[in-house]
Design an enzyme around this catalytic site. Structure first.
Site, PDB file in Angstrom:
ATOM      1  N   TYR A  80      22.212  68.057 -10.724  1.00  4.24           N
ATOM      2  CA  TYR A  80      21.790  67.383 -11.950  1.00  4.24           C
ATOM      3  C   TYR A  80      20.728  66.321 -11.694  1.00  4.24           C
ATOM      4  O   TYR A  80      20.462  65.953 -10.556  1.00  4.24           O
ATOM      5  CB  TYR A  80      22.959  66.866 -12.777  1.00  4.24           C
ATOM      6  CG  TYR A  80      23.924  65.862 -12.202  1.00  4.24           C
ATOM      7  CD1 TYR A  80      23.688  65.113 -11.071  1.00  4.24           C
ATOM      8  CD2 TYR A  80      25.144  65.648 -12.865  1.00  4.24           C
ATOM      9  CE1 TYR A  80      24.594  64.186 -10.610  1.00  4.24           C
ATOM     10  CE2 TYR A  80      26.061  64.724 -12.418  1.00  4.24           C
ATOM     11  CZ  TYR A  80      25.794  63.997 -11.289  1.00  4.24           C
ATOM     12  OH  TYR A  80      26.710  63.078 -10.835  1.00  4.24           O
ATOM     13  N   GLU A  81      20.108  65.883 -12.789  1.00  7.20           N
ATOM     14  CA  GLU A  81      18.935  64.990 -12.757  1.00  7.20           C
ATOM     15  C   GLU A  81      17.763  65.620 -12.013  1.00  7.20           C
ATOM     16  O   GLU A  81      16.982  64.934 -11.354  1.00  7.20           O
ATOM     17  CB  GLU A  81      19.292  63.628 -12.144  1.00  7.20           C
ATOM     18  CG  GLU A  81      20.403  62.900 -12.858  1.00  7.20           C
ATOM     19  CD  GLU A  81      20.199  62.816 -14.355  1.00  7.20           C
ATOM     20  OE1 GLU A  81      19.047  62.837 -14.810  1.00  7.20           O
ATOM     21  OE2 GLU A  81      21.206  62.748 -15.082  1.00  7.20           O
ATOM     22  N   GLY A  82      17.640  66.921 -12.115  1.00  2.00           N
ATOM     23  CA  GLY A  82      16.581  67.639 -11.424  1.00  2.00           C
ATOM     24  C   GLY A  82      17.098  68.141 -10.100  1.00  2.00           C
ATOM     25  O   GLY A  82      17.445  67.347  -9.219  1.00  2.00           O
TER      26      GLY A  82
END
Length: 601
Positions: free
Chosen positions: A439-441
């Site tokens: 997550y978050e890229g």
């Protein structure tokens, strides 16, 4: 039950001796960050994490969040712990005093965040997202919205989320379909569905403030047409009391591999009243404020897992008796020696220790630059700090979370079969850590960001913010005989990084796939060299202390400093040499990756 005690001693070393936080305390607004105050904050945070959050980690994982017709209940004990956390002022630790915050530097908050993540990662997610929303609102919202929402976020009465992902789009935000229709009163009506929304619905706070990316009817296509909107779960009355539903509903939560006590929600917005943040069609600029802060925060999640895994593995290795030392029995009065005597177990423990302490030091350096970027009176200095943070954000996010997952797996390996058993707590770290790489890229996206955007930006100007101080340090200390065995590995690793950076810059201009194919290896190479730099600096300070030098900043005794030097040497001699193989893999180029026939997969 997991074994974890916040490493306050090492945090004090990093803050006071390595990054020298007193210089941060000289910045406008941080005058209250004295050594005494910082140390008291660390001790109190450690106590809260040890006594309130750690005992809820395993039970929260076992119980998970419960969904019931739009309502989400967090596990037993979470609501009470969150209220105590907020009542203690922790939700406003690094927030502006103008909104009720404590106004402490971000570098101090990073240390507290690590404790939260190590003791209870799921709990930390609720806290971290709220602070991310605070940052975005502070930097981009109107004064009216700041005054209306920030005091309650800072006080922990309201929490925050960021709503980006939709069923048809994750990384490619240009595919977002959620709409925002302007209304006569200057507000908007947001309609759409967002998925994988961490903390989208829960029972910890009175209200939840969603920051939602959406597009207006006249918006241009792609990410250029996105705007950012503040959408409260419950409407606020004119007197600022929490009112009725704002047409925001949770339609379900995910049954996940890890972070099971953190609600991951599908959120439906059905004409919800929304307030524009950051200007029409400038949503990505405003959202990146929150996303970049979140990426750094996720890196700290990886660090927290690594530290917890290290401590658990050490405790087990001291107690578990199997076999005899290869040099003869260490405990002849016992039927076997503890496994900590075996070379391979010690290799794993030192790897865990070197990575966690190195990440703590590197993370603190980046966080200190964040404080400089926020408060330094000289705009040129602020700009340089921002460039450094931009360069290091993908490194911290990806490198730290890769190390966190590796650390959890090494911790399980030290435990052997017992590490695979849920009751011992170690396997939870691996399950919790795995999402941090996604997550978050995803970490692959972070690597592409590093080689595709950060390296070529402004003709490589961002790189100079890291390369120049490392080069100066090597030149200044290379002739010091006390540091020769430390400086030389750093110098060789740095030379490999410089050479590989030049190769990527040349090849990317000819064929972008050349850089992309080696992006993940390049990010790790960069991370290892950056960690080597802070390790050598930490070892240099420790050697001075062992030699009797005291400049008033010393925080620990001789045993601590000797262990710091020895761990640094282990990193430089056993872990940093990975840079050689990484350099070779990168220079193999795209051909081994892209030549393979797609139909043969």
């Amino acid at each position: 039950m997991p074994v974890y005690s916040p490493p306050v001693e090492d945090m004090r070393f990093v803050l006071h001796e390595l990054v020298q936080i007193e210089h941060v305390g000289e910045l406008p607004g941080y005058e209250e960050a004295s050594r005494e105050v910082v140390d008291a904050v660390l001790e109190e945070a450690a106590k809260f994490c040890r006594e309130r959050l750690l005992p809820l980690n395993a039970s929260g994982d076992e119980e998970g969040c419960r969904y019931d017709d739009g309502t989400v209940r967090t596990p037993t004990g979470f609501k009470e712990a969150y209220r105590s956390f907020a009542d203690g002022g922790w939700t406003g630790l690094a927030c502006d005093a103008a909104y009720g915050g404590q106004g402490l530097p971000g570098v101090v908050a990073v240390m507290v965040d690590e404790m939260l993540c190590a003791s209870n990662l799921s709990f930390s997610i609720y806290v971290g997202l709220s602070h991310g929303a605070y940052n975005a609102i502070t930097q981009h919202a109107s004064e009216e919205l700041k005054q209306r929402y920030l005091p309650d976020i800072v006080a922990g009465r309201f929490s925050g989320t960021m709503c980006l992902t939709e069923p048809q789009c994750g990384t490619d935000l240009g595919l977002i379909r959620t709409t925002a229709v302007p209304h006569d009163d200057g507000t908007f009506r947001v309609t759409g569905t967002k998925i994988f929304i961490s903390a989208g619905e829960h029972d910890l706070t009175e209200n939840i403030i969603h920051l939602v990316l959406a597009r207006t009817p006249d918006a241009p296509p792609g990410i250029k047409g996105l705007s950012l909107f503040l959408v409260p779960k419950l409407a606020l009355e004119p007197d600022e009391r929490v009112g009725e539903s704002n047409q925001v509903a949770c339609s379900g939560i995910e049954d996940k591999m890890g972070i099971r006590a953190s609600s991951t929600c599908t959120m439906n917005f059905d004409g919800a009243t929304a307030h524009l943040i950051g200007g029409l069609h400038h949503g990505m600029r405003a959202m990146f404020t929150m996303m970049n802060a979140a990426r750094l925060a996720v890196g700290i999640q990886g660090l927290g897992i690594a530290e917890a895994a290290y401590q658990g593995a050490v405790a087990y290795a001291r107690e578990r008796r199997q076999g005899r030392s290869l040099r003869g029995a260490r405990h002849p009065d016992q039927p076997a020696d503890p496994i900590i005597v075996h070379p391979d177990v010690r290799r794993m423990l030192l790897t865990l220790r070197a990575y966690s302490e190195g990440a703590r030091a590197l993370g603190a350096w980046v966080a200190k630059e964040g404080d400089i970027a926020a408060r330094h009176p000289d705009p040129d200095v602020r700009a340089e700090a921002e460039e450094f943070i931009g360069l290091m954000t993908p490194v911290v996010k990806a490198f730290f979370t890769d190390l966190g997952f590796e650390a959890a797996n090494l911790g399980i390996q030290v435990y052997g079969g017992h590490g695979y058993i849920r009751a011992n707590g170690m396997e939870q770290y691996a399950r919790d850590a795995r999402i941090t790489q996604i997550y978050e890229g995803t970490n692959g996206i972070q690597a592409l960001d590093l080689v595709g955007r950060k390296l070529p930006a402004d003709m490589g100007r961002h790189l100079r913010r890291f390369f120049h101080p490392v080069q100066r340090y090597i030149e200044q200390h290379r002739a010091d005989p006390a540091l020769t065995d430390l400086i030389e590995p750093l110098a060789k690793g740095f030379a490999r990084l410089q050479d590989t950076t030049g190769w990527i810059a040349r090849e990317a201009g000819r064929d972008p796939e050349q850089a992309a194919a080696g992006a993940t290896e390049y990010l790790r190479l960069f991370g290892l060299v950056a960690m080597a730099y802070v390790w050598v600096r930490a070892a240099e300070i420790s050697l001075r202390r062992l030699g009797g030098e005291d400049d008033g900043l010393a925080t620990q005794g001789a045993a601590f400093y000797q262990a710091k030097v020895d761990t640094g040497r282990f990193f430089l001699e056993r872990l940093l040499p990975q840079t050689s193989s990484l350099r070779l893999a990168i220079k193999a180029g795209a051909t081994p990756v892209m030549k393979f026939d797609e139909e043969s997969f």
